[in-house]
Design a protein around this motif. Structure first.
Motif, PDB file in Angstrom:
ATOM      1  N   TYR A  54       0.919  -1.366   0.126  1.00  0.00           N
ATOM      2  CA  TYR A  54      -0.047   0.105   0.030  1.00  0.00           C
ATOM      3  C   TYR A  54       0.817   1.146  -0.021  1.00  0.00           C
ATOM      4  O   TYR A  54       0.678   2.196  -0.642  1.00  0.00           O
ATOM      5  N   LEU A  55       1.880   1.131   0.837  1.00  0.00           N
ATOM      6  CA  LEU A  55       3.029   2.274   0.678  1.00  0.00           C
ATOM      7  C   LEU A  55       3.469   2.509  -0.502  1.00  0.00           C
ATOM      8  O   LEU A  55       3.664   3.549  -1.279  1.00  0.00           O
ATOM      9  N   LEU A  56       3.780   1.435  -1.300  1.00  0.00           N
ATOM     10  CA  LEU A  56       4.493   1.440  -2.646  1.00  0.00           C
ATOM     11  C   LEU A  56       3.495   2.012  -3.637  1.00  0.00           C
ATOM     12  O   LEU A  56       3.876   2.978  -4.380  1.00  0.00           O
ATOM     13  N   PHE A  57       2.175   1.613  -3.476  1.00  0.00           N
ATOM     14  CA  PHE A  57       1.337   2.008  -4.475  1.00  0.00           C
ATOM     15  C   PHE A  57       0.924   3.646  -4.345  1.00  0.00           C
ATOM     16  O   PHE A  57       0.835   4.278  -5.188  1.00  0.00           O
ATOM     17  N   SER A  58       0.774   4.011  -3.193  1.00  0.00           N
ATOM     18  CA  SER A  58       0.728   5.215  -2.535  1.00  0.00           C
ATOM     19  C   SER A  58       1.979   6.266  -3.085  1.00  0.00           C
ATOM     20  O   SER A  58       1.528   7.301  -3.695  1.00  0.00           O
ATOM     21  N   GLY A  59       3.051   5.705  -3.013  1.00  0.00           N
ATOM     22  CA  GLY A  59       4.258   6.482  -3.625  1.00  0.00           C
ATOM     23  C   GLY A  59       4.044   6.603  -5.141  1.00  0.00           C
ATOM     24  O   GLY A  59       4.589   7.604  -5.639  1.00  0.00           O
ATOM     25  N   ILE A  60       3.677   5.632  -5.814  1.00  0.00           N
ATOM     26  CA  ILE A  60       3.439   5.624  -7.343  1.00  0.00           C
ATOM     27  C   ILE A  60       2.671   6.612  -7.561  1.00  0.00           C
ATOM     28  O   ILE A  60       2.589   7.412  -8.588  1.00  0.00           O
ATOM     29  N   VAL A  61       1.555   6.713  -7.040  1.00  0.00           N
ATOM     30  CA  VAL A  61       0.364   7.605  -7.213  1.00  0.00           C
ATOM     31  C   VAL A  61       1.054   9.033  -6.756  1.00  0.00           C
ATOM     32  O   VAL A  61       0.522   9.942  -7.693  1.00  0.00           O
ATOM     33  N   ASN A  62       1.803   9.167  -5.797  1.00  0.00           N
ATOM     34  CA  ASN A  62       2.273  10.484  -5.369  1.00  0.00           C
ATOM     35  C   ASN A  62       3.152  11.114  -6.679  1.00  0.00           C
ATOM     36  O   ASN A  62       2.905  12.215  -7.065  1.00  0.00           O
ATOM     37  N   VAL A  63       3.992  10.297  -7.291  1.00  0.00           N
ATOM     38  CA  VAL A  63       4.837  10.553  -8.378  1.00  0.00           C
ATOM     39  C   VAL A  63       3.936  10.912  -9.535  1.00  0.00           C
ATOM     40  O   VAL A  63       4.252  12.138 -10.455  1.00  0.00           O
ATOM     41  N   LEU A  64       2.834  10.190  -9.892  1.00  0.00           N
ATOM     42  CA  LEU A  64       1.962  10.340 -11.118  1.00  0.00           C
ATOM     43  C   LEU A  64       1.165  11.556 -10.883  1.00  0.00           C
ATOM     44  O   LEU A  64       1.150  12.523 -11.796  1.00  0.00           O
TER      45      LEU A  64
END
Length: 128
Positions: free
Chosen positions: A64-74
């Motif tokens: 979930y943290l990885l997914f949220s980090g990717i969303v942050n970058v996008l």
């Protein structure tokens, strides 16, 4: 919550004490104040992650943290490149991703059937 309020009120003072350059300080203060609005989400994520890790589930919080980090970058790329927004959008993307990770962790805790699960009906305020 206290740290968030303290940081929002004293952001300029703190950044000045850190010798932030004059040409950067207004944007830095804005960024810090917006970023600090994500502190409740950060606390919820850390709490939920600790509960799940104690129960032996370390993968889902990490995913979930990885997914949220990717969303942050996008979101950063979208806000800055496509929308041509300023520093506030970058801070907002961080806050959005923090609340996303908190929501995902809370969803696990509410759906869980174990003893450590969150139950709305069990949430109460106790007077001393």
């Amino acid at each position: 919550m206290l740290i968030m309020v303290f940081g929002i009120i004293f952001a300029h003072t703190i950044l000045s004490a850190m010798h932030t350059k004059d040409e950067l300080i207004l944007d830095a203060v804005l960024y810090l104040r917006i970023y600090l609005l994500g502190m409740p989400a950060l606390s919820l994520y850390n709490f939920g992650s600790a509960v799940l890790s104690t129960a032996g589930d370390t993968r889902r919080p990490l995913y979930y943290l990885l997914f949220s980090g990717i969303v942050n970058v996008l979101l950063n790329l979208y806000f800055v490149i496509v929308c041509r927004w300023d520093v506030a959008s970058v801070a907002s993307a961080s806050v959005i991703s923090q609340y996303l990770s908190a929501a995902l962790i809370l969803a696990i805790l509410f759906r869980n059937q174990e003893a450590f699960a969150l139950r709305i009906e069990s949430l109460k305020l106790y007077e001393p």
